[in-house]
Design an enzyme around this catalytic site. Structure first.
Site, mmCIF file in Angstrom:
data_model
loop_
_atom_site.group_PDB
_atom_site.id
_atom_site.type_symbol
_atom_site.label_atom_id
_atom_site.label_comp_id
_atom_site.label_asym_id
_atom_site.label_seq_id
_atom_site.Cartn_x
_atom_site.Cartn_y
_atom_site.Cartn_z
ATOM 1 N N GLY A 48 21.196 -0.296 0.343
ATOM 2 C CA GLY A 48 21.234 -0.158 1.801
ATOM 3 C C GLY A 48 20.777 1.164 2.379
ATOM 4 O O GLY A 48 20.248 1.209 3.491
ATOM 5 N N GLU A 103 24.894 7.144 2.372
ATOM 6 C CA GLU A 103 25.253 5.721 2.477
ATOM 7 C C GLU A 103 24.702 5.122 3.771
ATOM 8 O O GLU A 103 24.449 5.848 4.738
ATOM 9 C CB GLU A 103 26.784 5.572 2.497
ATOM 10 C CG GLU A 103 27.401 5.167 1.166
ATOM 11 C CD GLU A 103 27.183 3.691 0.811
ATOM 12 O OE1 GLU A 103 26.183 3.084 1.264
ATOM 13 O OE2 GLU A 103 28.018 3.153 0.065
ATOM 14 N N ASP A 107 32.783 1.457 5.089
ATOM 15 C CA ASP A 107 33.635 0.386 5.611
ATOM 16 C C ASP A 107 35.072 0.660 5.156
ATOM 17 O O ASP A 107 35.765 1.474 5.759
ATOM 18 C CB ASP A 107 33.063 -0.927 5.067
ATOM 19 C CG ASP A 107 33.691 -2.157 5.665
ATOM 20 O OD1 ASP A 107 33.277 -2.561 6.761
ATOM 21 O OD2 ASP A 107 34.582 -2.739 5.023
ATOM 22 N N ASP A 164 22.002 -5.324 5.026
ATOM 23 C CA ASP A 164 21.526 -6.672 4.730
ATOM 24 C C ASP A 164 22.523 -7.761 5.115
ATOM 25 O O ASP A 164 23.700 -7.496 5.350
ATOM 26 C CB ASP A 164 21.233 -6.801 3.237
ATOM 27 C CG ASP A 164 22.517 -6.893 2.413
ATOM 28 O OD1 ASP A 164 23.412 -6.046 2.613
ATOM 29 O OD2 ASP A 164 22.635 -7.816 1.589
ATOM 30 N N ARG A 170 17.011 -6.240 5.756
ATOM 31 C CA ARG A 170 17.144 -4.785 5.657
ATOM 32 C C ARG A 170 16.009 -4.074 6.397
ATOM 33 O O ARG A 170 16.132 -2.925 6.806
ATOM 34 C CB ARG A 170 17.078 -4.338 4.194
ATOM 35 C CG ARG A 170 18.259 -4.732 3.353
ATOM 36 C CD ARG A 170 18.174 -4.040 2.004
ATOM 37 N NE ARG A 170 18.994 -4.682 0.991
ATOM 38 C CZ ARG A 170 20.295 -4.465 0.832
ATOM 39 N NH1 ARG A 170 20.928 -3.621 1.607
ATOM 40 N NH2 ARG A 170 20.962 -5.103 -0.107
HETATM 41 P P1 IMP Z 1 33.027 0.011 1.376
HETATM 42 O O1 IMP Z 1 33.016 0.343 -0.082
HETATM 43 O O2 IMP Z 1 34.125 -0.958 1.724
HETATM 44 O O3 IMP Z 1 33.059 1.223 2.280
HETATM 45 O O4 IMP Z 1 31.723 -0.828 1.658
HETATM 46 C C1 IMP Z 1 30.488 -0.266 1.855
HETATM 47 C C2 IMP Z 1 29.438 -1.339 1.694
HETATM 48 O O5 IMP Z 1 29.820 -2.566 2.357
HETATM 49 C C3 IMP Z 1 28.129 -0.935 2.361
HETATM 50 O O6 IMP Z 1 27.323 -0.163 1.506
HETATM 51 C C4 IMP Z 1 27.523 -2.297 2.708
HETATM 52 O O7 IMP Z 1 26.793 -2.792 1.589
HETATM 53 C C5 IMP Z 1 28.696 -3.199 2.944
HETATM 54 N N1 IMP Z 1 28.966 -3.427 4.386
HETATM 55 C C6 IMP Z 1 30.079 -3.082 5.058
HETATM 56 N N2 IMP Z 1 29.997 -3.437 6.357
HETATM 57 C C7 IMP Z 1 28.780 -4.014 6.505
HETATM 58 C C8 IMP Z 1 28.081 -4.581 7.656
HETATM 59 O O8 IMP Z 1 28.570 -4.617 8.805
HETATM 60 N N3 IMP Z 1 26.836 -5.060 7.422
HETATM 61 C C9 IMP Z 1 26.253 -5.045 6.184
HETATM 62 N N4 IMP Z 1 26.858 -4.515 5.110
HETATM 63 C C10 IMP Z 1 28.117 -4.003 5.255
#
Ligand code: IMP
Length: 180
Positions: A48, A103, A107, A164, A170
């Site tokens: 991403g 990044e 999230d 994505d 993307r």
């Molecule tokens: P984390 O480890 O929970 O912080 O997740 C991060 C990853 O979740 C990012 O690198 C994305 O691949 C994916 N992600 C989280 N929210 C979204 C979104 O709204 N759209 C697309 N991908 C997301």
């Protein structure tokens, strides 16, 4: 306003290319100030972050730096500490380096939480995080709060500019929000 229909969902343009550019420049300015005289290693998280990173790197001013790429899986193993699985492993030695993880979006923060621990365990002098988007309401790991943020967003699903939907879209030049 531009709209996209993808896999039965309707998306509306939220951040235009011009707005994204303003965000990227603001992040680049902060990093350029903070890393004057240092030689940071930018660790770009595939897939991403490739779009954001490409723009961000070209907006930095007066920072001698290196870039490397990693890809990690969403599988965290069964142990209580969690096991970071590299699909594209880290090629660079991070020992005594100032690392900036790049990044697309933070999230829950799980990915960053794990990556920061990995960098520290491998001797990085410092570890900071730059992200295009941050969902503060979703954050579950305090240490994953990003240092440099393009834009904050509430708990909504977004696509484009590297983000994505099942591997697609993307390449959109703007960031689109899903509409119920
Ligand atoms: P984390 O480890 O929970 O912080 O997740 C991060 C990853 O979740 C990012 O690198 C994305 O691949 C994916 N992600 C989280 N929210 C979204 C979104 O709204 N759209 C697309 N991908 C997301």
């Amino acid at each position: 306003m531009r709209t996209i229909d993808e896999q039965g969902y309707h998306f509306e343009e939220w951040l235009t290319p011009a707005q994204i550019h303003v965000d990227v420049q603001q992040v680049a300015k902060q990093i350029s100030t903070d890393y004057q005289g240092k030689e940071p290693l930018f660790v770009i998280v595939l897939n991403g972050a490739f779009v954001f990173a490409a723009d961000l790197m070209r907006c930095l001013e007066g920072v001698r730096c290196e870039q490397t790429f990693i890809r990690v899986s969403s599988y965290w193993g069964m142990s209580s500490t969690g096991q970071l699985e590299f699909i594209v492993p880290l090629q660079q030695v991070v020992d005594q380096r100032d690392v900036v993880i790049v990044e697309d979006i933070v999230d829950t923060g799980l990915t960053i939480h794990q990556l920061k621990a990995y960098m520290r365990a491998h001797g990085a002098s410092s570890v900071r995080v730059a992200t295009m988007l941050f969902k503060p309401n979703k954050l579950e790991y305090d240490d994953a709060k990003p240092d440099y943020v393009g834009h904050e967003i509430s708990d909504e699903f977004v696509i484009g500019y590297g983000l994505d939907f099942d591997g697609f879209v993307r390449n959109l030049d703007a960031i689109y929000k899903v509409k119920e």
